[in-house]
Design a protein around this motif. Structure first.
Motif, PDB file in Angstrom:
ATOM      1  N   HIS A 257      43.745 -15.681 -61.802  1.00 55.86           N
ATOM      2  CA  HIS A 257      43.604 -14.859 -62.998  1.00 55.86           C
ATOM      3  C   HIS A 257      43.949 -15.689 -64.227  1.00 55.86           C
ATOM      4  N   VAL A 258      43.069 -15.650 -65.232  1.00 61.77           N
ATOM      5  CA  VAL A 258      43.275 -16.412 -66.462  1.00 61.77           C
ATOM      6  C   VAL A 258      43.219 -15.446 -67.633  1.00 61.77           C
ATOM      7  N   GLY A 259      44.371 -15.277 -68.313  1.00 68.63           N
ATOM      8  CA  GLY A 259      44.449 -14.351 -69.433  1.00 68.63           C
ATOM      9  C   GLY A 259      44.190 -15.028 -70.759  1.00 68.63           C
ATOM     10  N   SER A 260      44.275 -14.242 -71.831  1.00 73.48           N
ATOM     11  CA  SER A 260      43.996 -14.764 -73.176  1.00 73.48           C
ATOM     12  C   SER A 260      45.031 -15.788 -73.616  1.00 73.48           C
TER      13      SER A 260
ATOM     14  N   LEU B 183      39.320 -14.412 -67.320  1.00 72.06           N
ATOM     15  CA  LEU B 183      38.920 -14.359 -65.915  1.00 72.06           C
ATOM     16  C   LEU B 183      39.852 -13.366 -65.218  1.00 72.06           C
ATOM     17  N   LEU B 184      39.609 -12.095 -65.548  1.00 71.71           N
ATOM     18  CA  LEU B 184      40.434 -11.000 -65.044  1.00 71.71           C
ATOM     19  C   LEU B 184      39.529  -9.869 -64.571  1.00 71.71           C
TER      20      LEU B 184
END
Length: 571
Positions: free
Chosen positions: A145-148, A156-157
């Motif tokens: 998971h890649v947040g802001s 990527l959520l």
């Protein structure tokens, strides 16, 4: 070679030819960043590995065995929900980038058909595996998971709209050469400079691919024809493992110019299995065994420090006789010693009456000073027995943990389970509360040793950790079987299941013993062998420790190809 865009092009072609139109039969996530989809196609099961490992990111069909965790991850459950039984329609690549789309069609819970993309982005530490609903374009889940806070360009959520990685302003070499290619080649006669220039013009060229292309383009003839012919080879690959003169290995879709030698493979996937097997396994062991490694290193550090302190204490006990002599000399010449003195010099009747200077406490009487020396002598004498025992015990602990560390270094991920159990049983590793209940419910079984078959058909077993070694040597093997172990260093117990094996079988088993030991990278390694009936385990000894007598010794240089052949001999 890195897994560049051009190699990705060749791999996509191979996967399209092999697994396209197949059906997903199994979905597993054996390691944190890796998914294995078993796809049934053309009557065969193909395990397709999608690895988002920061160092070894790739996509391929793999035959390397893996062990699944007891509890599937959330990402695994999402993939099973959407892709179990799905049909793989196609495998495509985004331009010549290291982004591969697996196009699936399946039925949702209502029975309606839905189109899904499983996307692998091969981008070093930013590598990821992402499941996307094609209809909505939204992400169903991602292995990372890649947040802001990590990436402002795209999320990527789950629920976020899938945005492709930023496009490079470069040409796709599989479309054809640029009009100015001939001029570029003339302008840069130096191969390395031309290679760097090509990397800035064409997408998906790793350093070695660009160098190989530059070499081709400098050959006499039509430059555009050389360019087209070079990239056509990626559609009809001849997988090659290059071994340089310095021993460095690299993989390529077809043989590149090298100062060493090239070894061929039947498929790109088998090539990657050969190249990555040891490297990826080491990385997986380091990841999964990080807690075990930390525990063992701490125990080694603690015992090594203790051993040094004990050695210093032992050195001090060597003065015990000096204390006794001073006490006896003081006792003999008490009448010459006055209270309040801090030292006295008296004749030493143990050394030809030479003067012996003796330190005194001015707070004690002459007799009390003499008794103090006798007490110090007795304390030092008693310490010798204790310290000798402690030195032996501490040295045994150091040997034990060095052996454990060697086993971790040589282990496959599946072997860590037994090592973890052993450390728990020894009290070196604590059970988490939620694991204690599970432990009460079922006793963990020790895994089976590795099996091999000698050239003449004789069976050979190899223990990969102490619990396996104990079970194999002390319980499974017959008394007439032959036991082997590398001499005087950590290694596996090896059993030849025969009472009178041939000389060739002994040498093959010795190769296994040397290979699965700390001497793997050495030459002319001594290996002891002896009938199992001469093996004994002392009472209270740690797991894996045995003693033996009457052994013979052979010398071998461990070779991986012999190990592979003995494994391949298994029926």
């Amino acid at each position: 070679m890195s897994f560049d865009g051009s190699f990705t092009h060749a791999m996509v072609h191979e996967l399209s030819q092999t697994v396209a139109t197949g059906r997903v039969s199994k979905i597993n996530q054996p390691y944190a960043n890796e998914i294995v989809l078993t796809i049934r196609a053309n009557g065969h099961n193909y395990p397709v590995l999608l690895s988002a490992n920061p160092t070894y990111a790739r996509i391929q069909i793999t035959t390397i065995p893996y062990v699944n965790p007891p509890v599937p991850t959330n990402f695994t459950m999402i993939l099973r929900k959407y892709l179990q039984g799905a049909i793989l329609k196609d495998v495509t690549q985004a331009a010549n980038d290291r982004v591969v789309h697996l196009h699936f069609t399946s039925r949702n819970e209502l029975g309606d058909q839905q189109e899904l993309h499983l996307i692998i982005e091969i981008m070093a530490r930013h590598s990821n595996v992402i499941l996307v609903d094609q209809g909505s374009g939204k992400i169903l889940d991602a292995i990372k998971h890649v947040g802001s806070d990590q990436n402002r360009y795209r999320l990527l959520l789950p629920g976020a709209l899938y945005i492709t990685p930023p496009k490079q302003d470069l040409d796709n070499p599989f479309v054809g050469p640029r009009p100015d290619l001939a001029k570029t080649v003339r302008d840069y006669p130096n191969r390395d400079v031309l290679a760097t220039t090509l990397q800035h013009q064409y997408q998906g060229l790793g350093k070695d691919t660009a160098a190989a292309l530059a070499t081709d383009l400098h050959e006499p003839g039509d430059v555009a024809a050389h360019f087209t012919a070079f990239f056509a080879k990626f559609d009809t690959p001849q997988p090659s493992l290059a071994i340089s003169a310095k021993g460095k290995t690299s993989f390529t879709a077809f043989p590149y110019p090298t100062d060493g030698q090239n070894q061929s493979a039947t498929t790109l996937s088998s090539l990657l299995d050969t190249y990555y097997q040891d490297k990826a396994e080491r990385d997986r062991v380091q990841q999964q065994g990080s807690v075990l490694i930390r525990v063992v290193r701490n125990e080694l550090k603690k015992n090594r420090n203790k051993y040094k302190k004990l050695q210093r204490t032992m050195a001090e006990t060597e003065n015990a006789d000096e204390y006794r002599i001073k006490g006896e000399v003081l006792t003999t010449y008490l009448y010459q010693v006055k209270r309040g003195e801090t030292s006295v010099s008296l004749p030493n009747f143990y050394d030809n009456e030479k003067p012996l200077k003796i330190a005194l406490s001015n707070q004690l009487s002459p007799n009390q000073n003499a008794q103090k020396y006798f007490k110090r002598y007795q304390k030092a004498k008693n310490a010798v027995v204790y310290v000798t025992e402690q030195l032996a015990q501490t040295k045994a602990n150091i040997d034990y943990f060095e052996n454990i560390m060697a086993q971790i270094e040589l282990a496959a991920p599946k072997d860590l389970i037994d090592i973890k159990l052993e450390l728990k049983q020894g009290g070196y590793l604590r059970d988490h509360d939620h694991m204690k209940k599970a432990k009460k419910q079922r006793k963990q079984k020790i895994s089976q040793p590795d099996r091999f078959t000698a050239s003449d058909g004789t069976k050979i077993s190899v223990g990969k950790n102490n619990l396996q070694n104990d079970k194999l040597t002390l319980h499974t093997a017959k008394r007439t079987d032959i036991w082997l172990h590398v001499k005087d260093m950590p290694g596996s117990h090896v059993i030849i299941h025969a009472a009178d094996p041939s000389e060739d079988t002994i040498l093959e088993a010795a190769n296994l013993a040397a290979y699965f030991s700390k001497a793997r990278d050495s030459s002319t390694v001594p290996v002891d062998y002896v009938p199992v009936k001469r093996i004994h385990k002392p009472n209270g000894a740690k797991p894996g420790f045995v003693i033996f007598t009457g052994q013979k010794t052979v010398f071998v240089t461990p070779e991986a190809k012999i190990v592979d052949q003995l494994a391949a001999n298994n029926p």
